[in-house]
Scaffold this active site. Sequence first.
Site, mmCIF file in Angstrom:
data_model
loop_
_atom_site.group_PDB
_atom_site.id
_atom_site.type_symbol
_atom_site.label_atom_id
_atom_site.label_comp_id
_atom_site.label_asym_id
_atom_site.label_seq_id
_atom_site.Cartn_x
_atom_site.Cartn_y
_atom_site.Cartn_z
ATOM 1 N N GLY A 100 0.771 -1.245 0.000
ATOM 2 C CA GLY A 100 0.000 0.000 0.000
ATOM 3 C C GLY A 100 0.798 1.289 0.000
ATOM 4 O O GLY A 100 0.334 2.306 -0.499
ATOM 5 N N ASP B 149 -4.714 2.306 10.966
ATOM 6 C CA ASP B 149 -6.139 2.208 11.301
ATOM 7 C C ASP B 149 -6.219 1.843 12.788
ATOM 8 O O ASP B 149 -6.076 2.714 13.648
ATOM 9 C CB ASP B 149 -6.730 1.141 10.361
ATOM 10 C CG ASP B 149 -8.223 0.954 10.485
ATOM 11 O OD1 ASP B 149 -8.837 1.552 11.367
ATOM 12 O OD2 ASP B 149 -8.794 0.180 9.691
ATOM 13 N N PHE C 164 -13.517 3.972 4.916
ATOM 14 C CA PHE C 164 -12.666 3.137 4.074
ATOM 15 C C PHE C 164 -12.283 3.903 2.813
ATOM 16 O O PHE C 164 -13.142 4.348 2.057
ATOM 17 C CB PHE C 164 -13.365 1.829 3.718
ATOM 18 C CG PHE C 164 -12.467 0.885 2.979
ATOM 19 C CD1 PHE C 164 -11.505 0.146 3.663
ATOM 20 C CD2 PHE C 164 -12.563 0.750 1.611
ATOM 21 C CE1 PHE C 164 -10.643 -0.714 2.982
ATOM 22 C CE2 PHE C 164 -11.709 -0.107 0.913
ATOM 23 C CZ PHE C 164 -10.751 -0.839 1.607
ATOM 24 N N VAL C 165 -10.989 4.043 2.592
ATOM 25 C CA VAL C 165 -10.520 4.818 1.447
ATOM 26 C C VAL C 165 -9.675 3.967 0.495
ATOM 27 O O VAL C 165 -9.100 2.951 0.907
ATOM 28 C CB VAL C 165 -9.701 6.057 1.904
ATOM 29 C CG1 VAL C 165 -10.569 7.050 2.657
ATOM 30 C CG2 VAL C 165 -8.497 5.644 2.755
ATOM 31 N N GLU D 169 4.380 3.745 6.200
ATOM 32 C CA GLU D 169 3.083 3.061 6.095
ATOM 33 C C GLU D 169 2.117 3.870 5.239
ATOM 34 O O GLU D 169 2.197 5.100 5.189
ATOM 35 C CB GLU D 169 2.462 2.915 7.492
ATOM 36 C CG GLU D 169 2.817 1.639 8.212
ATOM 37 C CD GLU D 169 2.044 0.422 7.706
ATOM 38 O OE1 GLU D 169 1.420 0.503 6.625
ATOM 39 O OE2 GLU D 169 2.083 -0.608 8.395
ATOM 40 N N ASP D 170 1.177 3.183 4.605
ATOM 41 C CA ASP D 170 0.128 3.883 3.862
ATOM 42 C C ASP D 170 -0.909 4.475 4.812
ATOM 43 O O ASP D 170 -1.289 5.627 4.704
ATOM 44 C CB ASP D 170 -0.555 2.937 2.852
ATOM 45 C CG ASP D 170 -0.993 1.610 3.459
ATOM 46 O OD1 ASP D 170 -0.745 1.361 4.664
ATOM 47 O OD2 ASP D 170 -1.587 0.795 2.726
ATOM 48 N N ASP E 271 -5.802 -0.094 -1.731
ATOM 49 C CA ASP E 271 -6.644 -0.884 -2.622
ATOM 50 C C ASP E 271 -7.945 -1.326 -1.968
ATOM 51 O O ASP E 271 -8.088 -1.326 -0.748
ATOM 52 C CB ASP E 271 -5.904 -2.147 -3.056
ATOM 53 C CG ASP E 271 -5.805 -3.173 -1.926
ATOM 54 O OD1 ASP E 271 -5.394 -2.788 -0.812
ATOM 55 O OD2 ASP E 271 -6.169 -4.344 -2.148
ATOM 56 N N LYS F 63 -6.139 7.127 11.128
ATOM 57 C CA LYS F 63 -7.540 7.218 11.556
ATOM 58 C C LYS F 63 -7.564 7.304 13.077
ATOM 59 O O LYS F 63 -7.592 6.278 13.769
ATOM 60 C CB LYS F 63 -8.311 5.977 11.104
ATOM 61 C CG LYS F 63 -8.439 5.827 9.594
ATOM 62 C CD LYS F 63 -9.267 4.590 9.273
ATOM 63 C CE LYS F 63 -9.408 4.382 7.786
ATOM 64 N NZ LYS F 63 -10.057 3.090 7.459
ATOM 65 N N ARG G 137 -5.275 0.907 -6.525
ATOM 66 C CA ARG G 137 -3.975 1.388 -6.037
ATOM 67 C C ARG G 137 -3.381 2.473 -6.937
ATOM 68 O O ARG G 137 -2.614 3.304 -6.494
ATOM 69 C CB ARG G 137 -2.954 0.253 -5.984
ATOM 70 C CG ARG G 137 -3.189 -0.773 -4.909
ATOM 71 C CD ARG G 137 -1.936 -1.629 -4.721
ATOM 72 N NE ARG G 137 -2.214 -2.886 -4.073
ATOM 73 C CZ ARG G 137 -2.361 -3.053 -2.764
ATOM 74 N NH1 ARG G 137 -2.275 -2.006 -1.954
ATOM 75 N NH2 ARG G 137 -2.607 -4.222 -2.256
HETATM 76 P P1 5GP Z 1 -4.435 -1.666 11.145
HETATM 77 O O1 5GP Z 1 -3.640 -2.870 11.539
HETATM 78 O O2 5GP Z 1 -3.821 -0.360 11.591
HETATM 79 O O3 5GP Z 1 -5.873 -1.774 11.608
HETATM 80 O O4 5GP Z 1 -4.547 -1.672 9.583
HETATM 81 C C1 5GP Z 1 -3.487 -1.332 8.795
HETATM 82 C C2 5GP Z 1 -3.641 -1.829 7.375
HETATM 83 O O5 5GP Z 1 -5.012 -2.031 7.030
HETATM 84 C C3 5GP Z 1 -3.110 -0.801 6.396
HETATM 85 O O6 5GP Z 1 -1.744 -0.957 6.166
HETATM 86 C C4 5GP Z 1 -3.976 -1.057 5.183
HETATM 87 O O7 5GP Z 1 -3.403 -2.063 4.398
HETATM 88 C C5 5GP Z 1 -5.281 -1.546 5.749
HETATM 89 N N1 5GP Z 1 -6.281 -0.468 5.857
HETATM 90 C C6 5GP Z 1 -6.739 0.147 6.965
HETATM 91 N N2 5GP Z 1 -7.652 1.085 6.681
HETATM 92 C C7 5GP Z 1 -7.786 1.071 5.336
HETATM 93 C C8 5GP Z 1 -8.578 1.837 4.419
HETATM 94 O O8 5GP Z 1 -9.354 2.744 4.754
HETATM 95 N N3 5GP Z 1 -8.440 1.518 3.107
HETATM 96 C C9 5GP Z 1 -7.603 0.549 2.663
HETATM 97 N N4 5GP Z 1 -7.555 0.348 1.358
HETATM 98 N N5 5GP Z 1 -6.845 -0.190 3.482
HETATM 99 C C10 5GP Z 1 -6.919 0.080 4.809
#
Ligand code: 5GP
Length: 179
Positions: free
Chosen positions: A48, A106, A155-156, A102-103, A162, A134, A168
């Site tokens: 990402g 969340d 969700f983006v 990181e992208d 993606d 977020k 992407r």
């Molecule tokens: P976390 O472990 O912080 O909950 O999630 C991190 C990963 O979840 C990110 O690196 C990404 O791949 C995915 N992710 C979380 N939120 C989003 C979102 O809004 N859109 C997309 N496409 N991926 C997300």
Amino acid sequence: MRQVTLKDKTFVPYITSDKISESVKKLALSINAELKDEFPLFLVVLNGSFMFAADLLKEVDIPCEISFIKLASYHGTSSTGNVTELIGLTEEIKGRTVVVVEDIVDTGVTLEKLVTVLNKKGVKQVKIASFLLKPEAYKKDIEVNYVGMRIPNDFVVGYGLDYDGLGRNLKDVFVLKSN
Ligand code: 5GP
């Protein structure tokens, strides 16, 4: 900007590429100022963050190294928390300043797992640079040091992010359309 349909979902414009580029440049300025004496190793978390990393690192003008790693933790539109192991780290990172690129952060589950692995390897310090954060979903204590933009719990897609492998390549960020 147009709306886009990826598989069964429709997404509407959210953050323009101009705004993205402005925020990425700002973020790079902070990194340049704060890490100039650290010879950091940037660890780009694929897939990402490839687009963010490319734009960010073009603006980073301090001595540094760049490497790419992969983790898998995400399926569909909600975070599963099923983080697997880290693939691709070949550099010796003991004693180094590592900047995780990181992208999006969340819940922070992915990040926490990664930071734990890096700390076990004896790094000097881990800094986190994330294009998006977020804050409403983020439940961890680890500081996200460099954030491009803070967004609500939506969700983006786009700019590297993606939906089931699609979207992407979009240069803007789009958000899931509410019905
Ligand atoms: P976390 O472990 O912080 O909950 O999630 C991190 C990963 O979840 C990110 O690196 C990404 O791949 C995915 N992710 C979380 N939120 C989003 C979102 O809004 N859109 C997309 N496409 N991926 C997300």
